[in-house]
Scaffold this motif. Structure first.
Motif, PDB file in Angstrom:
ATOM      1  N   ARG A   1      -9.196   8.109  -0.372  1.00  0.00           N
ATOM      2  CA  ARG A   1     -10.517   8.177  -0.989  1.00  0.00           C
ATOM      3  C   ARG A   1     -11.452   7.112  -0.431  1.00  0.00           C
ATOM      4  NH1 ARG A   1      -7.112   7.954  -6.175  1.00  0.00           N
ATOM      5  NH2 ARG A   1      -6.320  10.062  -6.245  1.00  0.00           N
ATOM      6  N   ARG A   2     -10.861   6.104   0.205  1.00  0.00           N
ATOM      7  CA  ARG A   2     -11.651   4.991   0.732  1.00  0.00           C
ATOM      8  C   ARG A   2     -11.197   4.688   2.159  1.00  0.00           C
ATOM      9  NH1 ARG A   2      -9.848   2.722  -4.482  1.00  0.00           N
ATOM     10  NH2 ARG A   2     -11.625   2.698  -5.877  1.00  0.00           N
ATOM     11  N   SER A   3     -12.106   4.141   2.941  1.00  0.00           N
ATOM     12  CA  SER A   3     -11.729   3.634   4.264  1.00  0.00           C
ATOM     13  C   SER A   3     -11.017   2.300   4.071  1.00  0.00           C
ATOM     14  CB  SER A   3     -12.982   3.444   5.120  1.00  0.00           C
ATOM     15  OG  SER A   3     -13.765   2.378   4.591  1.00  0.00           O
ATOM     16  N   VAL A   4     -10.418   1.785   5.131  1.00  0.00           N
ATOM     17  CA  VAL A   4      -9.768   0.475   5.049  1.00  0.00           C
ATOM     18  C   VAL A   4     -10.790  -0.582   4.618  1.00  0.00           C
ATOM     19  CG1 VAL A   4      -8.594  -1.336   6.361  1.00  0.00           C
ATOM     20  CG2 VAL A   4      -7.953   1.064   6.705  1.00  0.00           C
ATOM     21  N   ALA A   5     -11.971  -0.555   5.208  1.00  0.00           N
ATOM     22  CA  ALA A   5     -13.015  -1.528   4.848  1.00  0.00           C
ATOM     23  C   ALA A   5     -13.409  -1.389   3.374  1.00  0.00           C
ATOM     24  CB  ALA A   5     -14.236  -1.352   5.745  1.00  0.00           C
ATOM     25  N   GLN A   6     -13.483  -0.165   2.881  1.00  0.00           N
ATOM     26  CA  GLN A   6     -13.811   0.039   1.466  1.00  0.00           C
ATOM     27  C   GLN A   6     -12.689  -0.473   0.560  1.00  0.00           C
ATOM     28  OE1 GLN A   6     -14.550   4.264   1.850  1.00  0.00           O
ATOM     29  NE2 GLN A   6     -16.745   3.977   1.468  1.00  0.00           N
ATOM     30  N   TRP A   7     -11.436  -0.315   0.998  1.00  0.00           N
ATOM     31  CA  TRP A   7     -10.318  -0.854   0.220  1.00  0.00           C
ATOM     32  C   TRP A   7     -10.415  -2.370   0.126  1.00  0.00           C
ATOM     33  CZ3 TRP A   7      -7.135   0.385  -3.364  1.00  0.00           C
ATOM     34  CH2 TRP A   7      -6.750   1.713  -3.529  1.00  0.00           C
ATOM     35  N   VAL A   8     -10.740  -3.002   1.240  1.00  0.00           N
ATOM     36  CA  VAL A   8     -10.864  -4.461   1.242  1.00  0.00           C
ATOM     37  C   VAL A   8     -11.951  -4.886   0.266  1.00  0.00           C
ATOM     38  CG1 VAL A   8     -11.520  -6.462   2.645  1.00  0.00           C
ATOM     39  CG2 VAL A   8      -9.918  -4.759   3.557  1.00  0.00           C
ATOM     40  N   GLU A   9     -13.081  -4.214   0.319  1.00  0.00           N
ATOM     41  CA  GLU A   9     -14.177  -4.543  -0.602  1.00  0.00           C
ATOM     42  C   GLU A   9     -13.765  -4.282  -2.051  1.00  0.00           C
ATOM     43  OE1 GLU A   9     -17.481  -6.350  -1.600  1.00  0.00           O
ATOM     44  OE2 GLU A   9     -16.826  -6.159   0.477  1.00  0.00           O
TER      45      GLU A   9
ATOM     46  N   ALA B   1       0.857  -1.181   0.000  1.00  0.00           N
ATOM     47  CA  ALA B   1       0.000   0.000   0.000  1.00  0.00           C
ATOM     48  C   ALA B   1       0.892   1.230   0.000  1.00  0.00           C
ATOM     49  CB  ALA B   1      -0.922   0.002   1.215  1.00  0.00           C
ATOM     50  N   ARG B   2       0.470   2.224  -0.761  1.00  0.00           N
ATOM     51  CA  ARG B   2       1.226   3.470  -0.902  1.00  0.00           C
ATOM     52  C   ARG B   2       0.335   4.641  -0.516  1.00  0.00           C
ATOM     53  NH1 ARG B   2       2.930   1.733  -7.006  1.00  0.00           N
ATOM     54  NH2 ARG B   2       4.590   0.261  -6.456  1.00  0.00           N
ATOM     55  N   GLY B   3       0.876   5.553   0.258  1.00  0.00           N
ATOM     56  CA  GLY B   3       0.095   6.707   0.691  1.00  0.00           C
ATOM     57  C   GLY B   3      -0.385   7.564  -0.465  1.00  0.00           C
ATOM     58  N   GLY B   4       0.489   7.802  -1.432  1.00  0.00           N
ATOM     59  CA  GLY B   4       0.135   8.592  -2.606  1.00  0.00           C
ATOM     60  C   GLY B   4      -0.177   7.703  -3.790  1.00  0.00           C
ATOM     61  N   ASP B   5      -0.545   8.336  -4.883  1.00  0.00           N
ATOM     62  CA  ASP B   5      -0.847   7.588  -6.099  1.00  0.00           C
ATOM     63  C   ASP B   5       0.406   7.506  -6.960  1.00  0.00           C
ATOM     64  OD1 ASP B   5      -1.783   6.394  -8.369  1.00  0.00           O
ATOM     65  OD2 ASP B   5      -3.500   7.741  -8.625  1.00  0.00           O
ATOM     66  N   TYR B   6       1.023   6.336  -6.962  1.00  0.00           N
ATOM     67  CA  TYR B   6       2.241   6.085  -7.733  1.00  0.00           C
ATOM     68  C   TYR B   6       1.957   5.148  -8.907  1.00  0.00           C
ATOM     69  CZ  TYR B   6       4.751   8.174  -3.841  1.00  0.00           C
ATOM     70  OH  TYR B   6       5.217   9.047  -2.889  1.00  0.00           O
TER      71      TYR B   6
ATOM     72  N   SER C   1       1.667  -9.440  -7.580  1.00  0.00           N
ATOM     73  CA  SER C   1       1.536  -8.377  -6.589  1.00  0.00           C
ATOM     74  C   SER C   1       0.207  -7.656  -6.730  1.00  0.00           C
ATOM     75  CB  SER C   1       2.686  -7.374  -6.718  1.00  0.00           C
ATOM     76  OG  SER C   1       2.617  -6.692  -7.956  1.00  0.00           O
ATOM     77  N   TYR C   2      -0.207  -7.097  -5.613  1.00  0.00           N
ATOM     78  CA  TYR C   2      -1.331  -6.174  -5.584  1.00  0.00           C
ATOM     79  C   TYR C   2      -0.876  -5.006  -4.729  1.00  0.00           C
ATOM     80  CZ  TYR C   2      -5.842  -3.994  -5.164  1.00  0.00           C
ATOM     81  OH  TYR C   2      -6.858  -3.082  -5.240  1.00  0.00           O
ATOM     82  N   VAL C   3      -0.846  -3.825  -5.325  1.00  0.00           N
ATOM     83  CA  VAL C   3      -0.418  -2.638  -4.594  1.00  0.00           C
ATOM     84  C   VAL C   3      -1.531  -1.600  -4.655  1.00  0.00           C
ATOM     85  CG1 VAL C   3       1.310  -0.827  -4.395  1.00  0.00           C
ATOM     86  CG2 VAL C   3       2.006  -3.116  -5.132  1.00  0.00           C
ATOM     87  N   ALA C   4      -2.015  -1.209  -3.491  1.00  0.00           N
ATOM     88  CA  ALA C   4      -3.052  -0.186  -3.389  1.00  0.00           C
ATOM     89  C   ALA C   4      -2.381   1.187  -3.375  1.00  0.00           C
ATOM     90  CB  ALA C   4      -3.864  -0.397  -2.120  1.00  0.00           C
ATOM     91  N   ASN C   5      -2.827   2.062  -4.238  1.00  0.00           N
ATOM     92  CA  ASN C   5      -2.282   3.419  -4.324  1.00  0.00           C
ATOM     93  C   ASN C   5      -3.247   4.422  -3.713  1.00  0.00           C
ATOM     94  OD1 ASN C   5       0.319   3.660  -6.063  1.00  0.00           O
ATOM     95  ND2 ASN C   5      -0.916   2.094  -7.082  1.00  0.00           N
ATOM     96  N   ALA C   6      -2.696   5.524  -3.223  1.00  0.00           N
ATOM     97  CA  ALA C   6      -3.468   6.650  -2.680  1.00  0.00           C
ATOM     98  C   ALA C   6      -4.283   6.253  -1.453  1.00  0.00           C
ATOM     99  CB  ALA C   6      -4.356   7.266  -3.760  1.00  0.00           C
ATOM    100  N   VAL C   7      -3.627   5.602  -0.502  1.00  0.00           N
ATOM    101  CA  VAL C   7      -4.318   5.210   0.729  1.00  0.00           C
ATOM    102  C   VAL C   7      -3.957   6.133   1.893  1.00  0.00           C
ATOM    103  CG1 VAL C   7      -4.398   2.793  -0.007  1.00  0.00           C
ATOM    104  CG2 VAL C   7      -2.583   3.549   1.538  1.00  0.00           C
TER     105      VAL C   7
END
Length: 195
Positions: A174-182, A129-134, A163-169
């Protein structure tokens, strides 16, 4: 089949996108493979030394603690590694761990031509997971977490890297942790199914 699940994030799971997605992947993997053994390694509670003159002096010693740790790592068939991106790469705890287990003549060797030849079979999933959008240039050019982990997987001879990398967290997420999981659930399940 043995799986090593490695985390490198000091946050509580409900505050962490990477840990929440990692737990989702692990849960789904266990559902698909109930007879497989899964071991956990939390690098925020286990301390591995950064390389220094003492550890480097034992790097090539086949009877050293480093060699023992490397052989333990090699005994696994699959690896799920979960970490945030900090300062453009993986956390130092994960880097220190990999530095102490990835040693020559156990997980890789140098050929006569000087190239690396991996000695470790198996598969790896990296969830980050990355804080910004990379996800797009120019930022994607200097996000080294996923590139680094893929390089490690290739260097030690793993047959598969996903790999799965979540950007902009980050703080403006833009999403809560629960929304990211969904949001990531389908992609994580597809990745784990082919693992």
């Amino acid at each position: 089949m043995r799986v090593l699940y490695i985390t490198a994030n000091p946050k509580l799971i409900h505050h962490s996108v990477s840990l929440s997605l990692g737990e989702l992947a692990l849960q789904y993997y266990r559902e698909l493979n109930p007879s497989h053994i899964t071991d956990r390694l939390d690098l925020t509670t286990e301390e591995y030394p950064h390389l220094n003159s003492d550890t480097l002096s034992n790097f090539m010693n086949p009877h050293s603690n480093l060699a023992t740790q490397s052989k333990i790592f090699k005994d696994y068939d699959k690896y799920i590694i979960v970490a945030p991106m900090w300062n453009l790469t993986v956390p130092s705890a994960l880097k220190a761990y990999l530095d102490t287990v990835i040693i020559p003549n156990v997980l890789f060797r140098y050929t006569e031509q000087g190239t690396c030849e991996g000695l470790c079979g198996g598969k790896m999933i990296y969830i980050g997971a990355r804080g910004g959008d990379y996800s797009h240039p120019p930022q994607s050019e200097y996000a080294f977490d996923d590139k680094y982990m893929e390089g490690i997987a290739k260097m030690i001879g793993l047959e598969s890297y996903q790999s799965y990398v979540a950007n902009a967290v980050g703080g403006y997420r833009r999403r809560s942790v629960a929304q990211w999981v969904e949001h990531a659930k389908y992609d994580i399940e597809q990745m784990v199914t082919s693992f």
